[in-house]
Design an enzyme around this catalytic site. Sequence first.
Site, PDB file in Angstrom:
ATOM      1  N   GLU A 222      -4.417 -34.602  -6.124  1.00 54.99           N
ATOM      2  CA  GLU A 222      -6.246 -34.783  -5.653  1.00 54.99           C
ATOM      3  C   GLU A 222      -6.671 -35.732  -7.212  1.00 54.99           C
ATOM      4  O   GLU A 222      -8.145 -36.432  -6.726  1.00 54.99           O
ATOM      5  CB  GLU A 222      -6.710 -33.217  -5.682  1.00 54.99           C
ATOM      6  CG  GLU A 222      -6.073 -32.345  -4.111  1.00 54.99           C
ATOM      7  CD  GLU A 222      -7.160 -32.961  -3.317  1.00 54.99           C
ATOM      8  OE1 GLU A 222      -8.399 -33.918  -3.014  1.00 54.99           O
ATOM      9  OE2 GLU A 222      -6.927 -32.489  -2.489  1.00 54.99           O
ATOM     10  N   LYS A 264     -16.236 -36.241  -8.425  1.00 56.89           N
ATOM     11  CA  LYS A 264     -16.614 -34.773  -7.439  1.00 56.89           C
ATOM     12  C   LYS A 264     -18.064 -34.447  -7.427  1.00 56.89           C
ATOM     13  O   LYS A 264     -19.280 -34.926  -7.293  1.00 56.89           O
ATOM     14  CB  LYS A 264     -16.029 -33.835  -7.158  1.00 56.89           C
ATOM     15  CG  LYS A 264     -16.432 -32.945  -6.292  1.00 56.89           C
ATOM     16  CD  LYS A 264     -15.092 -32.451  -5.423  1.00 56.89           C
ATOM     17  CE  LYS A 264     -15.468 -31.775  -4.131  1.00 56.89           C
ATOM     18  NZ  LYS A 264     -14.587 -30.330  -3.514  1.00 56.89           N
ATOM     19  N   GLU A 274     -22.170 -33.410   2.890  1.00 60.13           N
ATOM     20  CA  GLU A 274     -21.290 -33.593   4.185  1.00 60.13           C
ATOM     21  C   GLU A 274     -21.819 -34.536   5.250  1.00 60.13           C
ATOM     22  O   GLU A 274     -21.609 -35.109   6.317  1.00 60.13           O
ATOM     23  CB  GLU A 274     -20.324 -33.438   4.339  1.00 60.13           C
ATOM     24  CG  GLU A 274     -18.558 -34.275   4.316  1.00 60.13           C
ATOM     25  CD  GLU A 274     -17.729 -33.226   5.031  1.00 60.13           C
ATOM     26  OE1 GLU A 274     -17.523 -32.562   3.712  1.00 60.13           O
ATOM     27  OE2 GLU A 274     -17.477 -33.053   5.423  1.00 60.13           O
ATOM     28  N   ASN A 282     -12.419 -36.729   1.280  1.00 61.18           N
ATOM     29  CA  ASN A 282     -11.280 -37.152   2.183  1.00 61.18           C
ATOM     30  C   ASN A 282     -10.377 -38.647   3.079  1.00 61.18           C
ATOM     31  O   ASN A 282      -9.682 -38.316   2.875  1.00 61.18           O
ATOM     32  CB  ASN A 282     -11.784 -37.555   4.081  1.00 61.18           C
ATOM     33  CG  ASN A 282     -12.339 -36.277   4.301  1.00 61.18           C
ATOM     34  OD1 ASN A 282     -12.259 -34.989   3.476  1.00 61.18           O
ATOM     35  ND2 ASN A 282     -13.439 -35.948   5.050  1.00 61.18           N
ATOM     36  N   HIS A 285      -6.488 -37.633   3.097  1.00 55.79           N
ATOM     37  CA  HIS A 285      -7.118 -36.270   4.338  1.00 55.79           C
ATOM     38  C   HIS A 285      -6.190 -36.357   5.191  1.00 55.79           C
ATOM     39  O   HIS A 285      -6.099 -35.191   6.182  1.00 55.79           O
ATOM     40  CB  HIS A 285      -7.854 -35.795   3.838  1.00 55.79           C
ATOM     41  CG  HIS A 285      -8.220 -34.612   2.092  1.00 55.79           C
ATOM     42  ND1 HIS A 285      -7.985 -35.868   1.558  1.00 55.79           N
ATOM     43  CD2 HIS A 285      -8.286 -33.912   1.923  1.00 55.79           C
ATOM     44  CE1 HIS A 285      -8.523 -34.689   0.241  1.00 55.79           C
ATOM     45  NE2 HIS A 285      -8.180 -33.944   0.655  1.00 55.79           N
ATOM     46  N   HIS A 289      -3.882 -33.612   6.542  1.00 57.23           N
ATOM     47  CA  HIS A 289      -3.988 -32.597   7.702  1.00 57.23           C
ATOM     48  C   HIS A 289      -3.051 -32.863   8.644  1.00 57.23           C
ATOM     49  O   HIS A 289      -2.766 -31.961   9.183  1.00 57.23           O
ATOM     50  CB  HIS A 289      -5.760 -32.630   7.743  1.00 57.23           C
ATOM     51  CG  HIS A 289      -6.278 -32.139   7.143  1.00 57.23           C
ATOM     52  ND1 HIS A 289      -7.646 -32.272   6.320  1.00 57.23           N
ATOM     53  CD2 HIS A 289      -5.951 -31.564   5.935  1.00 57.23           C
ATOM     54  CE1 HIS A 289      -7.661 -32.279   5.918  1.00 57.23           C
ATOM     55  NE2 HIS A 289      -7.334 -30.814   4.961  1.00 57.23           N
ATOM     56  N   HIS A 302      -0.728 -28.635   0.479  1.00 53.82           N
ATOM     57  CA  HIS A 302      -1.669 -30.128   0.313  1.00 53.82           C
ATOM     58  C   HIS A 302      -1.734 -30.941   0.027  1.00 53.82           C
ATOM     59  O   HIS A 302      -2.339 -31.602   0.060  1.00 53.82           O
ATOM     60  CB  HIS A 302      -3.344 -29.065   0.250  1.00 53.82           C
ATOM     61  CG  HIS A 302      -4.116 -30.057   0.403  1.00 53.82           C
ATOM     62  ND1 HIS A 302      -4.780 -30.409   2.145  1.00 53.82           N
ATOM     63  CD2 HIS A 302      -5.347 -30.200  -0.580  1.00 53.82           C
ATOM     64  CE1 HIS A 302      -6.160 -30.879   1.616  1.00 53.82           C
ATOM     65  NE2 HIS A 302      -6.563 -30.992   0.712  1.00 53.82           N
TER      66      HIS A 302
HETATM   67  N1  LIG Z   1     -13.521 -25.152  -1.280  1.00 59.27           N
HETATM   68  C1  LIG Z   1     -12.944 -27.016  -1.149  1.00 59.27           C
HETATM   69  O1  LIG Z   1     -13.744 -27.332  -1.402  1.00 59.27           O
HETATM   70  C2  LIG Z   1     -11.840 -26.674  -1.273  1.00 59.27           C
HETATM   71  C3  LIG Z   1     -10.967 -28.202  -1.525  1.00 59.27           C
HETATM   72  C4  LIG Z   1     -10.244 -28.096  -1.195  1.00 59.27           C
HETATM   73  C5  LIG Z   1      -9.050 -26.816  -0.951  1.00 59.27           C
HETATM   74  N2  LIG Z   1      -9.330 -25.291  -0.355  1.00 59.27           N
HETATM   75  C6  LIG Z   1      -8.939 -24.596  -0.636  1.00 59.27           C
HETATM   76  O2  LIG Z   1      -8.081 -23.971  -1.841  1.00 59.27           O
HETATM   77  C7  LIG Z   1      -6.950 -23.554  -1.071  1.00 59.27           C
HETATM   78  C8  LIG Z   1      -5.920 -24.058  -2.242  1.00 59.27           C
HETATM   79  O3  LIG Z   1      -5.762 -23.882  -3.856  1.00 59.27           O
HETATM   80  P1  LIG Z   1      -5.006 -24.091  -4.358  1.00 59.27           P
HETATM   81  O4  LIG Z   1      -4.211 -25.187  -4.019  1.00 59.27           O
HETATM   82  O5  LIG Z   1      -5.926 -23.411  -5.863  1.00 59.27           O
HETATM   83  O6  LIG Z   1      -3.707 -23.003  -3.803  1.00 59.27           O
HETATM   84  P2  LIG Z   1      -3.918 -21.448  -4.216  1.00 59.27           P
HETATM   85  O7  LIG Z   1      -5.332 -20.692  -4.698  1.00 59.27           O
HETATM   86  O8  LIG Z   1      -3.029 -20.852  -3.654  1.00 59.27           O
HETATM   87  O9  LIG Z   1      -2.985 -20.909  -5.576  1.00 59.27           O
HETATM   88  C9  LIG Z   1      -1.279 -21.693  -6.059  1.00 59.27           C
HETATM   89  C10 LIG Z   1      -0.762 -20.207  -6.253  1.00 59.27           C
HETATM   90  O10 LIG Z   1      -1.055 -20.754  -7.456  1.00 59.27           O
HETATM   91  C11 LIG Z   1      -0.939 -19.298  -8.344  1.00 59.27           C
HETATM   92  N3  LIG Z   1      -2.242 -19.468  -9.459  1.00 59.27           N
HETATM   93  C12 LIG Z   1      -3.174 -19.366  -9.659  1.00 59.27           C
HETATM   94  N4  LIG Z   1      -3.370 -19.903 -10.522  1.00 59.27           N
HETATM   95  C13 LIG Z   1      -2.671 -19.411 -11.319  1.00 59.27           C
HETATM   96  C14 LIG Z   1      -1.984 -19.735 -12.757  1.00 59.27           C
HETATM   97  N5  LIG Z   1      -2.737 -20.370 -13.663  1.00 59.27           N
HETATM   98  N6  LIG Z   1      -0.377 -19.630 -13.397  1.00 59.27           N
HETATM   99  C15 LIG Z   1       0.626 -19.471 -12.801  1.00 59.27           C
HETATM  100  N7  LIG Z   1      -0.100 -18.874 -11.083  1.00 59.27           N
HETATM  101  C16 LIG Z   1      -1.232 -19.198 -10.626  1.00 59.27           C
HETATM  102  C17 LIG Z   1      -1.342 -18.540  -6.853  1.00 59.27           C
HETATM  103  O11 LIG Z   1      -1.764 -17.114  -7.347  1.00 59.27           O
HETATM  104  C18 LIG Z   1      -1.385 -18.654  -6.162  1.00 59.27           C
HETATM  105  O12 LIG Z   1      -0.081 -18.926  -5.548  1.00 59.27           O
HETATM  106  C19 LIG Z   1      -6.698 -23.687  -0.178  1.00 59.27           C
HETATM  107  O13 LIG Z   1      -6.757 -22.413   0.881  1.00 59.27           O
HETATM  108  C20 LIG Z   1      -7.910 -25.357   0.563  1.00 59.27           C
HETATM  109  O14 LIG Z   1      -8.005 -24.632   1.711  1.00 59.27           O
HETATM  110  C21 LIG Z   1     -11.191 -25.916  -1.075  1.00 59.27           C
END
Ligand SMILES: NC(=O)c1ccc[n+]([C@@H]2O[C@H](COP(=O)([O-])OP(=O)(O)OC[C@H]3O[C@@H](n4cnc5c(N)ncnc54)[C@H](O)[C@@H]3O)[C@@H](O)[C@H]2O)c1
Length: 401
Positions: A222, A264, A274, A282, A285, A289, A302
């Site tokens: 990203e 961003k 948006e 995107n 994406h 996706h 992702h």
């Molecule tokens: N709102 C938005 O604009 C937006 C943009 C992109 C993604 N998202 C969402 O974000 C989510 C994915 O987020 P993610 O990739 O952070 O995944 P996540 O929140 O599932 O975290 C991934 C894993 O890492 C663990 N973790 C988190 N921080 C840690 C750390 N410092 N040390 C060890 N483990 C840690 C978590 O417990 C989890 O098991 C999806 O649901 C996606 O839809 C939202």
Amino acid sequence: MKSNDAIEATITPTMTVGDDRPPSKRPVYQKDQECYPRAMRQIPVELGARRYIVSVGPGLLGRLPEVLSPLRGRTAVLVASRRVFDLHGKAVEKGLRALGRLHVTLVPDGERFKGRKTLEGLYEAFLAARLGRDGLVVALGGGVVGDLAGYAAATYMRGVDWVGLPTTLLSMVDSSVGGKVGINHPAAKNLIGAFHQPRAVVADPAVLATLPLRELRAGAYEVLKCAVLGDRDLFATLLEAPAGLGGWAAGGVESAIASACAIKADIVERDEREGGLRRVLNLGHTLGHTLESVTRYRRFTHGEAVGWGMVGAAAIARERALLSRRTFEIIADAVDRIGPRPRLSDLPTPELIDALGRDKKVKGGRVVFVLPTTVGRVVVRDDVTRPEIRRALRTMAAREG
Ligand SMILES: NC(=O)c1ccc[n+]([C@@H]2O[C@H](COP(=O)([O-])OP(=O)(O)OC[C@H]3O[C@@H](n4cnc5c(N)ncnc54)[C@H](O)[C@@H]3O)[C@@H](O)[C@H]2O)c1
């Protein structure tokens, strides 16, 4: 439906978030209020009354009373998963207790818990904490906890303030900035949601030391996306990181986070909801996706899917002569340098093309693609044909490691 020309006219002239701007117009890391401590980078997200600061710096989670001092005296509910709370929660809890009355609520870990049931549990926790309209929700964790707690804050009592303490690279550079919050529905990911900007975001890169390497790479795709969209310097920073990101120097990570957040923030400021420009986020994406949904979200993170999607988008742009062959190679190599991605060559092309048609990015029956035209510039197109997509998938498969 907008014609291609209309889309390009909306996007291209304003899509100068990168190199074309004079230095005075580039995102800067400004000092904001006096109460914020030094030795951190601060990226303001200028949204009028909803303005907030993204603070980036190692050790900041241990300095919350200082960093969040404007929010002193509020009743707060800290939301985290057990896993993240055990790793990084103690310092956060201590800091928040120094600021005001605090309740801690733990939610189960993982994407499958980003749904209605966990959300209802959060409302119960807010009620038990007697959180009022002036209360504060604090999300400590990755994008799952941020989206979930942010959505709970958006909807509880028609909206209470929230603060993001992102702990994954992906959440630091992407999900915590921009105010998109939401939960999944059995029918689709992120189907239920809202725009609800946080009051502050505090990203402490030191917590990334405990993040599994694959999750770090997921976020790095990203970051690379932001670089390809609008920041050649960030692109260069990523090329300086070690291939595979093992042992990525702390200073490099910190500056990459700040630059990606600035990109961003710049885009969100110009298109909060948006309506047009924000769609450039995107990049990668559309095909990404599709790869995720065809493999039922089990094979790729992702970020990995977005990495593949960027190669695909660059391949389409190259074939249309929007992107030079050399820059295609530079972008695709930069994606590959981040690390290995799960294979895709075994996925049936007709199924992938079918899934593309069901994507949220379909407008008026046409699939919308963000295509790079160089490092730091993109255009949006909705006329990409099936043969072009097939050829892009072949180019992607040929790059499997
Ligand atoms: N709102 C938005 O604009 C937006 C943009 C992109 C993604 N998202 C969402 O974000 C989510 C994915 O987020 P993610 O990739 O952070 O995944 P996540 O929140 O599932 O975290 C991934 C894993 O890492 C663990 N973790 C988190 N921080 C840690 C750390 N410092 N040390 C060890 N483990 C840690 C978590 O417990 C989890 O098991 C999806 O649901 C996606 O839809 C939202």
